[in-house]
Design a protein around this motif. Structure first.
Motif, PDB file in Angstrom:
ATOM      1  N   VAL A  74     -23.579  33.664   5.978  1.00  0.00           N
ATOM      2  CA  VAL A  74     -24.795  33.246   6.681  1.00  0.00           C
ATOM      3  C   VAL A  74     -24.649  33.456   8.181  1.00  0.00           C
ATOM      4  CG1 VAL A  74     -26.349  31.306   7.158  1.00  0.00           C
ATOM      5  CG2 VAL A  74     -25.307  31.544   4.887  1.00  0.00           C
ATOM      6  N   SER A  75     -23.519  33.008   8.743  1.00  0.00           N
ATOM      7  CA  SER A  75     -23.336  33.093  10.200  1.00  0.00           C
ATOM      8  C   SER A  75     -23.275  34.540  10.682  1.00  0.00           C
ATOM      9  CB  SER A  75     -22.064  32.343  10.614  1.00  0.00           C
ATOM     10  OG  SER A  75     -20.905  32.950  10.073  1.00  0.00           O
ATOM     11  N   SER A  76     -22.638  35.421   9.905  1.00  0.00           N
ATOM     12  CA  SER A  76     -22.576  36.828  10.315  1.00  0.00           C
ATOM     13  C   SER A  76     -23.957  37.469  10.247  1.00  0.00           C
ATOM     14  CB  SER A  76     -21.584  37.602   9.444  1.00  0.00           C
ATOM     15  OG  SER A  76     -21.997  37.608   8.092  1.00  0.00           O
ATOM     16  N   GLY A  77     -24.769  37.043   9.277  1.00  0.00           N
ATOM     17  CA  GLY A  77     -26.132  37.550   9.179  1.00  0.00           C
ATOM     18  C   GLY A  77     -26.976  37.135  10.369  1.00  0.00           C
ATOM     19  N   ILE A  78     -26.840  35.861  10.766  1.00  0.00           N
ATOM     20  CA  ILE A  78     -27.593  35.356  11.928  1.00  0.00           C
ATOM     21  C   ILE A  78     -27.117  36.058  13.198  1.00  0.00           C
ATOM     22  CG2 ILE A  78     -28.120  33.323  13.326  1.00  0.00           C
ATOM     23  CD1 ILE A  78     -27.764  31.656  10.779  1.00  0.00           C
ATOM     24  N   MET A  79     -25.807  36.325  13.282  1.00  0.00           N
ATOM     25  CA  MET A  79     -25.263  37.032  14.440  1.00  0.00           C
ATOM     26  C   MET A  79     -25.849  38.440  14.531  1.00  0.00           C
ATOM     27  SD  MET A  79     -23.322  37.134  17.060  1.00  0.00           S
ATOM     28  CE  MET A  79     -23.116  38.584  18.096  1.00  0.00           C
ATOM     29  N   ALA A  80     -25.917  39.143  13.402  1.00  0.00           N
ATOM     30  CA  ALA A  80     -26.496  40.492  13.381  1.00  0.00           C
ATOM     31  C   ALA A  80     -27.972  40.454  13.755  1.00  0.00           C
ATOM     32  CB  ALA A  80     -26.313  41.115  12.004  1.00  0.00           C
ATOM     33  N   LEU A  81     -28.674  39.460  13.260  1.00  0.00           N
ATOM     34  CA  LEU A  81     -30.092  39.298  13.588  1.00  0.00           C
ATOM     35  C   LEU A  81     -30.276  39.075  15.085  1.00  0.00           C
ATOM     36  CD1 LEU A  81     -32.965  38.882  12.114  1.00  0.00           C
ATOM     37  CD2 LEU A  81     -32.532  36.462  12.513  1.00  0.00           C
ATOM     38  N   SER A  82     -29.466  38.187  15.655  1.00  0.00           N
ATOM     39  CA  SER A  82     -29.576  37.882  17.087  1.00  0.00           C
ATOM     40  C   SER A  82     -29.252  39.111  17.933  1.00  0.00           C
ATOM     41  CB  SER A  82     -28.650  36.716  17.461  1.00  0.00           C
ATOM     42  OG  SER A  82     -27.287  37.095  17.397  1.00  0.00           O
ATOM     43  N   HIS A  83     -28.289  39.917  17.473  1.00  0.00           N
ATOM     44  CA  HIS A  83     -27.949  41.155  18.188  1.00  0.00           C
ATOM     45  C   HIS A  83     -29.158  42.078  18.267  1.00  0.00           C
ATOM     46  CE1 HIS A  83     -26.088  45.294  18.342  1.00  0.00           C
ATOM     47  NE2 HIS A  83     -25.546  44.729  19.388  1.00  0.00           N
TER      48      HIS A  83
END
Length: 326
Positions: free
Chosen positions: A176-185
């Protein structure tokens, strides 16, 4: 000439693609190093979410297009020089595996090319200070501090839990956190090229005012996504393993911290360096293991790249502007 505008857009997309693979480490380095996802799966996952994130507003694009240099003084030549300087620096830092800032490379190039064309008065000092220089200094400290505090809180909450059980649960949470990080990028980095292309369209009188067209958003989203899927392995290795040895719980803490800071910056139209923020979040999280857990020599090289990115790209843009017959 129309051919000049087409060349500007093409060059901007080249920068966006390079930005994608140069900064892919921001989104996937931690999740790959902790072995939560395979490299191929992580790249595809991050690439798709980068595309999605690009549709979350245009505040950062407006800052790049209107808040760095005076729009009226920008020509196609200025934009070409800015992009070429940023691309050159990105390729140099990629080759040596240094996670520098694509954002600051573009901003430095834009300032340098703008000064070459119209002098120092073209620079919007207030906008550069408020939206670039101050966040450039504060966001890494914010990433480090929040990462450290968040990790301390997690360690306290799970102090009595079995370490293997904790890591098993955090492997799922890190998805989940890596997905949110990619989204924020995607919300921050993809918008920078949107701003440049829209600035070129305004400069060429294709658009009457600065408003990012839907086709520009879509084009930049796709280019960023495919660039991320290409993967910049040299930088991924630096961030994922050379700085500090990570476990899923550390990856989760670093990614969550970085994503919160980046999403906040995107909301306020601040073109922050996602590289700075995820790097310092990893450092903050890793510091909870003790100062010796972090490889400070490697981090020193990264910090040097941060410090010199804007001035070097300004100089590169000035040199390119003087060389090219613009």
């Amino acid at each position: 000439m129309v051919i000049t505008l087409v060349f500007v857009i093409f060059t901007a997309l080249v920068f966006e693609y390079i930005n994608g693979f140069h900064d892919s480490a921001n989104a996937i380095a931690t999740v790959v190093s902790t072995k939560v996802l395979t490299a191929r799966a992580a790249i595809l996952y991050a690439g798709v979410l980068n595309m999605v994130g690009a549709f979350f507003g245009t505040h950062v694009a407006s800052t790049i297009g209107k808040g760095i240099v005076e729009t009226a003084s920008v020509t196609q030549g200025v934009i070409i020089c800015a992009l070429m300087a940023a691309i050159t620096w990105n390729l140099i830092t990629w080759y040596y595996g240094i996670p520098s800032s694509s954002s600051h490379a573009l901003i430095g190039g834009l300032i340098g090319a703008g000064i070459s064309k119209s002098g120092l008065e073209v620079v919007q000092i207030e906008g550069v200070c408020q939206k670039v220089l101050i966040p450039m200094i504060t966001s890494p400290f914010l990433g480090f501090g929040l990462g450290f505090c968040f990790m301390v809180a997690i360690l306290w909450l799970f102090s009595k839990a079995n370490p293997s059980t904790v890591n098993r649960h955090f492997k799922k949470l890190q998805l989940v956190s890596s997905g949110i990080m990619a989204l924020s990028h995607g919300t921050n980095d993809a918008q920078k090229t949107m701003g440049i292309i829209t600035l070129a369209l305004v400069s060429f009188n294709v658009l009457p005012s600065f408003e990012v067209p839907l086709w520009v958003i879509l084009l930049c989203a796709l280019t960023m996504g495919f660039g991320t899927m290409a993967g910049g392995w040299r930088i991924i290795r630096t961030m994922g393993s050379k700085m500090i040895k990570l476990k899923p719980v550390h990856g989760f803490a670093a990614e969550t911290t970085a994503a919160v800071v980046i999403l906040g910056a995107s909301h306020f139209g601040i073109p922050v360096s996602t590289t700075h923020i995820i790097s310092t979040s990893i450092m903050g999280v890793g510091s909870t293991k003790g100062v010796h857990a972090v490889k400070w020599g490697i981090i020193g090289n990264i910090v040097m790249a941060w410090v010199f990115t804007i001035p070097i790209c300004m100089l590169l843009a000035i040199i390119i502007y003087c060389i090219l017959p613009l």
